[in-house]
Write a protein that holds these residues in place. Sequence first.
Motif, short mmCIF file in Angstrom:
data_model
loop_
_atom_site.label_atom_id
_atom_site.label_comp_id
_atom_site.label_asym_id
_atom_site.label_seq_id
_atom_site.Cartn_x
_atom_site.Cartn_y
_atom_site.Cartn_z
N PHE A 24 86.60 -13.68 54.06
CA PHE A 24 85.48 -13.34 52.53
C PHE A 24 87.34 -12.99 51.32
CE2 PHE A 24 83.18 -10.96 50.06
CZ PHE A 24 83.56 -10.32 49.39
N ARG A 25 88.23 -12.25 51.93
CA ARG A 25 89.19 -12.79 50.55
C ARG A 25 89.12 -13.67 50.07
NH1 ARG A 25 91.57 -11.67 55.31
NH2 ARG A 25 93.60 -12.67 55.92
N THR A 26 89.43 -14.79 50.51
CA THR A 26 89.65 -16.17 50.73
C THR A 26 88.94 -16.90 50.09
OG1 THR A 26 88.82 -17.13 52.85
CG2 THR A 26 91.60 -15.92 52.96
N VAL A 27 87.73 -16.67 49.47
CA VAL A 27 86.27 -17.14 49.15
C VAL A 27 86.06 -16.79 47.62
CG1 VAL A 27 86.23 -18.14 51.00
CG2 VAL A 27 84.45 -16.62 49.78
N SER A 28 85.45 -17.69 46.51
CA SER A 28 84.92 -17.02 45.83
C SER A 28 83.55 -17.20 46.37
CB SER A 28 84.12 -18.08 44.95
OG SER A 28 86.28 -18.07 44.31
N MET A 29 82.98 -16.08 45.36
CA MET A 29 81.45 -15.00 46.04
C MET A 29 80.50 -15.53 44.74
SD MET A 29 81.14 -14.80 49.58
CE MET A 29 79.98 -13.61 49.15
N THR A 30 79.56 -15.44 44.44
CA THR A 30 78.72 -15.47 43.79
C THR A 30 76.87 -14.62 44.23
OG1 THR A 30 77.35 -17.21 44.81
CG2 THR A 30 78.49 -17.87 43.21
N TRP A 31 76.22 -14.58 42.63
CA TRP A 31 75.12 -13.87 43.05
C TRP A 31 74.04 -14.12 42.26
CZ3 TRP A 31 73.55 -9.11 45.57
CH2 TRP A 31 74.50 -8.29 45.68
N TYR A 32 72.99 -14.71 43.02
CA TYR A 32 72.43 -15.73 42.92
C TYR A 32 70.67 -14.93 42.24
CZ TYR A 32 74.11 -20.27 43.06
OH TYR A 32 74.84 -21.68 43.30
N ARG A 33 70.42 -15.41 41.70
CA ARG A 33 68.81 -14.37 41.39
C ARG A 33 67.30 -15.16 41.34
NH1 ARG A 33 68.69 -11.34 35.54
NH2 ARG A 33 69.16 -13.07 34.44
N GLN A 34 66.28 -14.66 42.10
CA GLN A 34 64.88 -15.88 41.82
C GLN A 34 63.78 -14.58 41.62
OE1 GLN A 34 64.37 -18.32 44.99
NE2 GLN A 34 62.86 -20.14 43.66
N ALA A 35 63.70 -15.22 40.84
CA ALA A 35 61.98 -14.70 39.95
C ALA A 35 61.21 -14.97 40.59
CB ALA A 35 62.02 -15.21 38.07
N PRO A 36 59.63 -14.12 40.63
CA PRO A 36 58.51 -15.34 41.52
C PRO A 36 58.25 -16.19 40.30
CG PRO A 36 57.97 -13.17 40.99
CD PRO A 36 59.61 -13.08 39.79
N GLY A 37 58.00 -17.81 40.81
CA GLY A 37 57.54 -19.05 40.17
C GLY A 37 58.75 -19.65 39.05
N LYS A 38 60.02 -18.54 40.15
CA LYS A 38 61.25 -19.91 39.13
C LYS A 38 62.37 -19.69 40.54
CE LYS A 38 60.68 -17.18 34.71
NZ LYS A 38 61.41 -16.18 33.45
N GLU A 39 62.69 -20.99 39.52
CA GLU A 39 64.11 -21.70 40.11
C GLU A 39 65.39 -20.56 40.66
OE1 GLU A 39 63.52 -26.61 39.81
OE2 GLU A 39 65.65 -25.27 39.29
N ARG A 40 65.68 -20.25 41.45
CA ARG A 40 66.91 -19.52 41.57
C ARG A 40 67.53 -20.07 40.56
NH1 ARG A 40 68.26 -18.05 48.02
NH2 ARG A 40 65.85 -18.36 47.74
N GLU A 41 68.49 -18.83 40.06
CA GLU A 41 69.93 -19.25 38.91
C GLU A 41 70.50 -18.48 39.09
OE1 GLU A 41 68.90 -17.37 34.85
OE2 GLU A 41 67.94 -15.75 35.57
N LEU A 42 71.61 -18.74 39.02
CA LEU A 42 73.45 -18.02 39.02
C LEU A 42 73.38 -17.11 38.36
CD1 LEU A 42 76.46 -18.48 40.36
CD2 LEU A 42 76.63 -19.67 38.56
N VAL A 43 74.06 -16.01 38.62
CA VAL A 43 74.30 -14.53 37.71
C VAL A 43 75.54 -14.31 37.34
CG1 VAL A 43 73.88 -12.22 37.80
CG2 VAL A 43 71.99 -13.45 38.72
N ALA A 44 76.95 -14.62 38.31
CA ALA A 44 78.31 -13.69 37.99
C ALA A 44 78.72 -15.12 39.49
CB ALA A 44 77.94 -12.25 38.13
N THR A 45 80.03 -15.49 39.26
CA THR A 45 80.91 -15.75 40.14
C THR A 45 81.85 -14.67 40.41
OG1 THR A 45 79.67 -17.47 39.91
CG2 THR A 45 81.99 -17.39 41.35
N ILE A 46 82.78 -14.85 41.36
CA ILE A 46 83.74 -13.77 41.47
C ILE A 46 85.07 -14.73 42.07
CG2 ILE A 46 83.23 -12.51 42.82
CD1 ILE A 46 85.39 -10.17 41.69
N THR A 47 85.95 -14.79 41.45
CA THR A 47 87.36 -15.46 42.14
C THR A 47 87.84 -14.81 43.60
OG1 THR A 47 88.81 -15.21 41.20
CG2 THR A 47 87.93 -17.43 40.84
N PRO A 48 88.39 -15.50 45.29
CA PRO A 48 89.01 -13.94 45.79
C PRO A 48 90.38 -13.40 44.48
CG PRO A 48 89.55 -16.27 46.27
CD PRO A 48 88.25 -16.38 44.88
N GLY A 49 90.43 -13.53 43.40
CA GLY A 49 91.80 -12.27 42.39
C GLY A 49 90.91 -12.23 41.88
#
Length: 113
Positions: free
Chosen positions: A29-54
């Motif tokens: 975990f500590r070596t990879v970038s992580m993201t939050w996505y979200r998907q609303a009803p009837g919509k495509e999944r979208e990127l919300v936020a990203t954080i790098t290892p640092g």
Amino acid sequence: QVRLVESGGGLVQEGGSLRLSCAASGFSFRTVSMTWYRQAPGKERELVATITPGGSTNYAPSVKGRFTISRDNVKNMLYLQMNSLRPEDTAVYYCKEVGTTLWGAGTQVTVSS
């Protein structure tokens, strides 16, 4: 085995706050970038936020200034603090490692007006 478990969702009134958590296991975990996505009803999944290892972060314009992504590299946890929530933030929220296709079950966030 890679595992991502999101939690912390719920029903909140407009203007309220929630803190989402993502427990990660099975990878470095500590070596990879992580993201939050979200998907609303009837919509495509979208990127919300990203954080790098640092700890460098990026946000979708729609949430910038309201949401904060953070991580604890000791506990293998990813977080999303969501403030000033709006009805349009209603969605299932997912965490994911950048560059992979493994998704957790997600956690439902519902914002009432």
